[in-house]
Design a protein around this motif. Structure first.
Motif: not given
Lengths: 108, 344
Positions: B229-254
């Protein structure tokens, strides 16, 4: 662009052993240094040999791991891709999805 | 008078700079990333090495013998080579690729879901004809779930209208649909013999896009321990179009590359691909120094391989479909030499 990266930095795929190293990364999540060491150990060569077509071509032929052919050097006795992957799976000790499905189809 | 050296801008156009100007651009590039990403700049030795690479007048450059890395590739093949599987075969037999990727032109898991049996047939054929590993790849493409293309509200329209709660709800709804589609397609391709699945440009539609990818990876890993399973990103910073989503207790935006890598690793991927976008009006030297600075903190901490994205417009490679080899090979070598990457 692909060709430029391959020539500048790549491990030469089936010309050498790049496909074997990347299989350990994909299926085991091994980092490069460890993956190269494991493949070199399994093949009985140095890690530098893994990117060297001269070091790998005959060895791949002997171990029936699949290799390139061209007009002047044909290898009609070499394994088919699925057979080659079967040997790769056994040589590296990793499961390969298509080989598992082939074995199941053959009743192994 | 200092001689001028041919070099490239981020759009691929040829320009000329002196060695001093290239040195200055390298320093500015690393400082720009250090300030933006709150990471250490490259060291003097690393900048000196980059200067040697970028101030060279050679048309082509490459890593030292023995330092080669494996290469994974999104969207392998060209339309000049007959069928898509013919193109993969050529990538193996003619180009010497380490791995390749079967893909559909509508590079979106949602779109592929509707033609999955055809894609499975191509994967079966690819597995019968190729010895190198074959990924199947597409984009999470969360935007495809929003109106008018999809059933969810369009957060790009709701946000400017200040309908924040509605925009967030629409994204949360889309995330669940995207996870279901990605898992459905990935399991179908695994059933057809794929060696691995590539989630390409994760986070392109914001933090919801990235969350959907992580949830899909998590589900696939739970069901398929040996799946690549390979995950390639879109950019050097995740854009916060939602702003409050988290994964594993970490905020994804930014999230920057180090945090992205931690999340991808936790979800269960086997390869992480950081992407740092190019500024087309700055030099390739500036862009490469900036990209390396963002990604460097990943290298000591990663437990899974890091394959830096170095395609069109990312990782210092110019934003041009047919990038000149002088620029591509300089970026290629710089990434491997400085970062000690696991792959490209």
């Amino acid at each position: 662009m692909d060709i430029a990266h391959s020539c500048a930095s790549g491990m030469n795929g089936l010309r050498a052993a790049g496909d074997l190293v990347v299989r350990l990364q994909m299926s085991r999540g091994m980092r490069l240094k460890e993956a190269k060491a494991v493949v070199a150990d399994k093949l009985g060569v140095t890690t530098r040999d893994l990117s060297d077509p001269l070091a790998m071509h005959e060895l791949r032929g002997r171990l029936r791991l699949g290799r390139l052919f061209e007009t002047e050097t044909t290898y009609f006795r070499d394994p088919s891709p699925l057979e080659a992957k079967w040997h790769i799976s056994e040589t590296l000790g990793i499961p390969i999805n298509s080989v598992i499905k082939l074995r199941a189809g053959l009743g192994f | 008078m200092e001689p001028r050296i041919p070099t490239r801008l981020g759009d691929g156009s040829l320009t000329e700079m002196t060695r001093s100007e290239i040195k200055s651009d390298l320093e500015e590039g690393t400082q720009a990333a250090a300030a933006r990403g709150k990471v250490p700049p490259l060291t003097e030795d690393e900048l000196d090495h980059l200067l040697d690479i970028f101030a060279s007048t050679a048309r082509f450059t490459g890593v030292d013998i023995g330092d080669e890395v494996v290469i994974t590739k999104d969207g392998t093949g060209t339309p000049q080579l007959g069928s898509r599987v013919d193109a993969l075969y050529a990538a193996e037999q003619v180009l010497g690729h380490d791995s390749c990727e079967l893909f559909h032109n509508d590079y979106s898991y949602r779109a592929v879901k509707t033609v999955l049996p055809m894609e499975q047939q191509y994967m079966k054929e690819a597995q019968e004809r190729l010895t190198i590993p074959v990924h199947y790849g597409a984009q999470p493409d969360l935007g495809r779930y929003s109106a008018p293309d999809g059933p969810c509200g369009n957060w790009s329209e709701l946000l400017p209208a200040m309908k924040i709660d509605e925009a967030r709800a629409a994204q949360e709804e889309a995330v669940e649909m995207a996870v279901e589609d990605m898992v459905f397609v990935a399991e179908g391709m695994w059933e057809a013999g794929a060696d691995g699945i590539n989630f390409d440009t994760a986070g392109a539609a914001g933090d919801g896009d990235f969350l959907a990818t992580l949830k899909a990876v998590e589900a696939l890993r739970a069901g398929h321990p040996d799946m690549g399973i390979m995950v390639g990103m879109a950019g050097e910073m995740v854009i916060g179009t939602h702003g409050q989503l988290e994964y594993g207790g970490q905020r994804l935006a930014g999230m920057r590359p180090l945090a992205q890598m931690r999340a991808v690793q936790t979800a269960g991927a086997t390869i992480y691909g950081p992407a740092v976008n190019v500024n087309t009006s700055r030099s390739t030297a500036w862009n490469t120094a900036r990209a390396l600075t963002f990604v460097k903190p990943c290298m000591d901490e990663a437990k899974i391989p890091v394959h830096m994205n170095v395609g069109m417009g990312v990782g210092g490679v110019p934003m041009y479909g047919f990038s000149p080899v002088d620029a591509v090979t300089r970026c290629s070598r710089a990434c491997v030499d400085i970062l000690r990457l696991d792959g490209l």
